[in-house]
Design a protein around this motif. Sequence first.
Motif, PDB file in Angstrom:
ATOM      1  N   GLU A   1       1.206  -0.925  -0.134  1.00  0.00           N
ATOM      2  CA  GLU A   1       0.050  -0.539  -0.252  1.00  0.00           C
ATOM      3  C   GLU A   1       1.434   1.639   0.290  1.00  0.00           C
ATOM      4  O   GLU A   1       1.917   1.218   0.701  1.00  0.00           O
ATOM      5  CB  GLU A   1      -0.723  -0.126   1.308  1.00  0.00           C
ATOM      6  CG  GLU A   1      -1.497   0.882   1.335  1.00  0.00           C
ATOM      7  CD  GLU A   1      -2.220   0.730   2.611  1.00  0.00           C
ATOM      8  OE1 GLU A   1      -2.791  -0.388   3.496  1.00  0.00           O
ATOM      9  OE2 GLU A   1      -2.112   1.770   3.977  1.00  0.00           O
TER      10      GLU A   1
ATOM     11  N   GLU B   1       1.793   5.714  -0.117  1.00  0.00           N
ATOM     12  CA  GLU B   1       1.285   6.907   0.056  1.00  0.00           C
ATOM     13  C   GLU B   1       2.625   7.618  -0.844  1.00  0.00           C
ATOM     14  O   GLU B   1       3.373   7.386  -0.822  1.00  0.00           O
ATOM     15  CB  GLU B   1       0.574   7.028   1.516  1.00  0.00           C
ATOM     16  CG  GLU B   1      -0.094   7.008   2.499  1.00  0.00           C
ATOM     17  CD  GLU B   1      -0.118   6.498   3.813  1.00  0.00           C
ATOM     18  OE1 GLU B   1      -0.925   6.485   4.837  1.00  0.00           O
ATOM     19  OE2 GLU B   1       1.218   7.099   4.585  1.00  0.00           O
TER      20      GLU B   1
ATOM     21  N   GLU C   1      -5.660  11.162   1.501  1.00  0.00           N
ATOM     22  CA  GLU C   1      -5.257  11.091   2.408  1.00  0.00           C
ATOM     23  C   GLU C   1      -5.111  11.950   3.598  1.00  0.00           C
ATOM     24  O   GLU C   1      -5.159  13.519   3.374  1.00  0.00           O
ATOM     25  CB  GLU C   1      -3.756  10.225   2.496  1.00  0.00           C
ATOM     26  CG  GLU C   1      -3.045   9.279   2.426  1.00  0.00           C
ATOM     27  CD  GLU C   1      -3.490   8.210   4.198  1.00  0.00           C
ATOM     28  OE1 GLU C   1      -3.603   9.354   5.559  1.00  0.00           O
ATOM     29  OE2 GLU C   1      -3.499   7.276   3.951  1.00  0.00           O
TER      30      GLU C   1
ATOM     31  N   GLU D   1      -2.974   8.202  -1.577  1.00  0.00           N
ATOM     32  CA  GLU D   1      -3.195   6.502  -1.318  1.00  0.00           C
ATOM     33  C   GLU D   1      -3.008   5.602  -2.437  1.00  0.00           C
ATOM     34  O   GLU D   1      -4.675   6.203  -2.820  1.00  0.00           O
ATOM     35  CB  GLU D   1      -3.570   6.023  -0.018  1.00  0.00           C
ATOM     36  CG  GLU D   1      -3.002   4.838  -0.159  1.00  0.00           C
ATOM     37  CD  GLU D   1      -3.542   4.434   1.677  1.00  0.00           C
ATOM     38  OE1 GLU D   1      -3.561   4.571   2.773  1.00  0.00           O
ATOM     39  OE2 GLU D   1      -4.187   2.959   1.560  1.00  0.00           O
TER      40      GLU D   1
ATOM     41  N   HIS E   1       3.287   0.766   3.608  1.00  0.00           N
ATOM     42  CA  HIS E   1       2.168  -0.790   4.296  1.00  0.00           C
ATOM     43  C   HIS E   1       2.260  -1.880   3.456  1.00  0.00           C
ATOM     44  O   HIS E   1       1.786  -2.273   2.650  1.00  0.00           O
ATOM     45  CB  HIS E   1       1.839  -0.093   4.873  1.00  0.00           C
ATOM     46  CG  HIS E   1       0.938   0.895   5.300  1.00  0.00           C
ATOM     47  ND1 HIS E   1      -0.121   1.698   5.486  1.00  0.00           N
ATOM     48  CD2 HIS E   1       2.067   1.372   6.080  1.00  0.00           C
ATOM     49  CE1 HIS E   1      -0.144   2.570   6.668  1.00  0.00           C
ATOM     50  NE2 HIS E   1       1.278   3.255   6.407  1.00  0.00           N
TER      51      HIS E   1
HETATM   52 MG    MG Z   1      -2.726   5.697   4.787  1.00  0.00          MG
END
Ligand code: MG
Length: 438
Positions: free
Chosen positions: A127, A129, A175, A182, A231
């Motif tokens: 994930e 950003e 975000e 994101e 992430h």
């Molecule tokens: Mg985030």
Amino acid sequence: MIGEPFIMVCCSDFAGQVRGKGFPAAELERRRKLGVGLAPTAMMINCFGRITDSPWGPRGDLVLMPDDDPRAAIHVDFEDGTPPESFILGDILTLDGKAWQCCPRSYLRAANKELEKEGIHILAAFEHEFYYDGVPDRLGSSYSVDAIRLARHFPNVLIAALRQGGLEPESFLPEYGPRQYEVTVRPALGLQAADRAVQLRELTRGAARRLGARAIFSPMVTRGVVGNGVHIHFSLVDLEGRSVSYDPSHKYGISSVAGSFLAGILRNADALCAITAPSVISYERLRPNSWSASQTNLGFRDREACIRICPVNEKPAADIASEYNFEFRAADAAASPHLQLGVLINAGVQGVRERLPIPEPTTRDLTQMSENEKMRMGIRPLPQSLSEALDLLESNSRARDLLPQELLEAYIMQKRGEIRQLEGQSDEEVCRRYADAY
Ligand code: MG
Ligand code: GLU
């Protein structure tokens, strides 16, 4: 204007930069056999484009070989008159056709093989950003519909590019930070998950550039303002693709094999930051109260845990199992996704082979827990600087064993050079340089 199709073969290197060499598309079949030549020292080009040191100097020859798997190739035409994004990810081989010890993609392949010996594959999704500088910074625009409106065509162009690239886009959202967005794509198995992360970063940059803007993945664009995390979501599946992460009889749903895997990562997590969060400013993000990660804990639905047990809706156990996943949060886009996932897998495999017990998840605010309690649970603070993370990696023999020696030594050499290069520069200047680089 005349123009002929052109392809690059590339790899995500120690600096997390995607570099390689190009050729006319008509040469592709020949290049699939020959690859393109590469000097070992190319791996030592740091994120600022400098070679501060090299174990190889001008000596040696390698081959960067495009992967035949069609999923490794990106061909995305933005249909705006600009040339398409055309690149193929590859492996770096020695001249006798063996994987080069310092090739990040080959390193991940080898880690996947070790995991497979335990009867397991990893399913993962990165994930991301990032900051998009093509929008004005409007006060109060966090998560707002207006933040999407302000970005104009960017979300649509990006999603179309990811779709055309075969990445299965899943979400795009405004975000918390100013100009921060994101983007996520569907999970994929081992190598392909990391390939997707590399492809996603490049297609996001490609979409932004075509709109006259930049997507900036630097972990900390402005000091003191929320950072850009990566992430890494993951779950373990058996060789038939059935989840083996979930056990309904455990209080938090963790199976014993997943628990050992998590324990293997967590006991080395401080040292692993040198690989997963590898820039000088990565450590501005890994602080308490930043919604990132600051300790080596496993957190139940806690967005400040090093590894978070992600939520699943209440449903029958079989459905939960297929969604149940963990999220490693002490990572950012200054790293090669191949090194990030490879080192997490190798650490997890160590834990599985040693049958480490399932770590006890934290359920409370870490700042409210006493030092004794944290010590009892094996929770340590993450490093405060890149230099400290490198020292931890160098001095922890268990963590050192997770990487081939030649790779480890060359990597540490590059990172120490990067630190030296920034000496004497103001915090603002350091942030600006990383924002330029990523
Ligand atoms: Mg985030
Ligand atoms: N921006 C935070 C980070 O640096 C993450 C916020 C979130 O949970 O989405 O990791």
